[in-house]
Design an enzyme around this catalytic site. Sequence first.
Site, PDB file in Angstrom:
ATOM      1  N   ASP A  67       0.687  -1.051  -0.103  1.00  0.00           N
ATOM      2  CA  ASP A  67      -0.092  -0.015  -0.141  1.00  0.00           C
ATOM      3  C   ASP A  67       0.947   1.513  -0.003  1.00  0.00           C
ATOM      4  O   ASP A  67       1.905   1.362   0.111  1.00  0.00           O
ATOM      5  CB  ASP A  67      -0.817   0.073   1.207  1.00  0.00           C
ATOM      6  CG  ASP A  67      -0.225  -0.424   2.690  1.00  0.00           C
ATOM      7  OD1 ASP A  67       0.895  -0.296   2.622  1.00  0.00           O
ATOM      8  OD2 ASP A  67      -1.050  -0.554   3.574  1.00  0.00           O
ATOM      9  N   ASN A 136      -7.233  -1.948  14.602  1.00  0.00           N
ATOM     10  CA  ASN A 136      -8.649  -2.293  14.037  1.00  0.00           C
ATOM     11  C   ASN A 136      -9.044  -3.588  13.024  1.00  0.00           C
ATOM     12  O   ASN A 136     -10.020  -3.654  12.619  1.00  0.00           O
ATOM     13  CB  ASN A 136      -9.380  -0.995  13.388  1.00  0.00           C
ATOM     14  CG  ASN A 136      -8.601  -0.607  11.976  1.00  0.00           C
ATOM     15  OD1 ASN A 136      -7.739  -1.389  11.657  1.00  0.00           O
ATOM     16  ND2 ASN A 136      -8.964   0.478  11.561  1.00  0.00           N
ATOM     17  N   HIS A 138      -6.998  -3.891  10.351  1.00  0.00           N
ATOM     18  CA  HIS A 138      -6.856  -4.115   8.923  1.00  0.00           C
ATOM     19  C   HIS A 138      -5.871  -4.645   8.513  1.00  0.00           C
ATOM     20  O   HIS A 138      -4.927  -4.838   9.349  1.00  0.00           O
ATOM     21  CB  HIS A 138      -6.951  -2.413   8.441  1.00  0.00           C
ATOM     22  CG  HIS A 138      -5.965  -1.804   8.953  1.00  0.00           C
ATOM     23  ND1 HIS A 138      -5.952  -0.197   9.278  1.00  0.00           N
ATOM     24  CD2 HIS A 138      -4.639  -1.787   8.748  1.00  0.00           C
ATOM     25  CE1 HIS A 138      -4.813   0.253   9.499  1.00  0.00           C
ATOM     26  NE2 HIS A 138      -3.928  -0.536   9.227  1.00  0.00           N
ATOM     27  N   GLU A 143      -9.541  -1.409   5.368  1.00  0.00           N
ATOM     28  CA  GLU A 143     -10.109  -1.170   6.644  1.00  0.00           C
ATOM     29  C   GLU A 143     -11.630  -1.787   6.967  1.00  0.00           C
ATOM     30  O   GLU A 143     -12.369  -2.211   5.968  1.00  0.00           O
ATOM     31  CB  GLU A 143     -10.515   0.571   6.555  1.00  0.00           C
ATOM     32  CG  GLU A 143      -9.366   1.767   6.274  1.00  0.00           C
ATOM     33  CD  GLU A 143      -8.858   1.654   7.765  1.00  0.00           C
ATOM     34  OE1 GLU A 143      -8.444   0.964   8.403  1.00  0.00           O
ATOM     35  OE2 GLU A 143      -8.082   2.874   7.856  1.00  0.00           O
TER      36      GLU A 143
END
Length: 243
Positions: A67, A136, A138, A143
């Site tokens: 990414d 979280n 991810h 996400e």
Amino acid sequence: MTITVLDDSGAVAAALAERVASALRDKPDAVLGLASGRTPVDGYAEMQRLHAAGQMDWSRASTFNLDEFAGISGDHPGSFRTFMEEHLFNGVNLRPERVHFLNGAAGDLDAECEHYESAIAAAGGIDLQLLGIGSNGHIGFNEPGDDLPLRTHRVTLMESTRRGNAALFGNDPRKVPTEALSMGIGTILHARRIVLVATGEKKAECIRQTINGRITTRVPASLLQVHTDVELLLDREAASKIR
Ligand code: GLP
């Protein structure tokens, strides 16, 4: 899933480097998927050390990073490309033309994502994908949400993710780009083999959900449960909530 619990983050770094070194020994022209984030940094340092000691040859390997932030170029100090240059690329003998990165400054970001998918396919697919995990759940910048894009795509970053990446931007979350480009969950799951690293108590809950929870797009890493060759390298703290 293979779950390997090690004493501390140093042992996780050594194991990560060993996994990549053995992949390159088995297949010198392996295609590696690489991850940024703090967690793999010590592992990358160990890979540089192995290379300096003549035990790791990257000359035929190719890499694709997971990414990148959108709206900044690869030479921006906060980019993941700069991060990888500092922590890995400058200390190994990767050929520059075999290092692949999403260009967050491309004029047409959707076309850039499509081009990246084609480049991965043209390289023969990813042999070994390294992953970290966001607190979280991810992976890459996929996400949590009601759905997950399959392929490389643009993504709007959550506030928590921007805070989590603030160190790259002078510790100011407002300076972290609002958008990024990321391999999709399908791109990641197509890798032949996946190794995820997580360390520290802050990752204990998302690791519990990844391993013991149901498969849900609300915890993107839980999708790894469907892959047949995934290893989680964890320190005791990150593993502390696994049932
Ligand atoms: C970023 C990256 C992820 C990485 C995550 C965790 O959001 N896009 O690929 O896994 O950070 O980072 P850290 O290892 O610093 O906790």
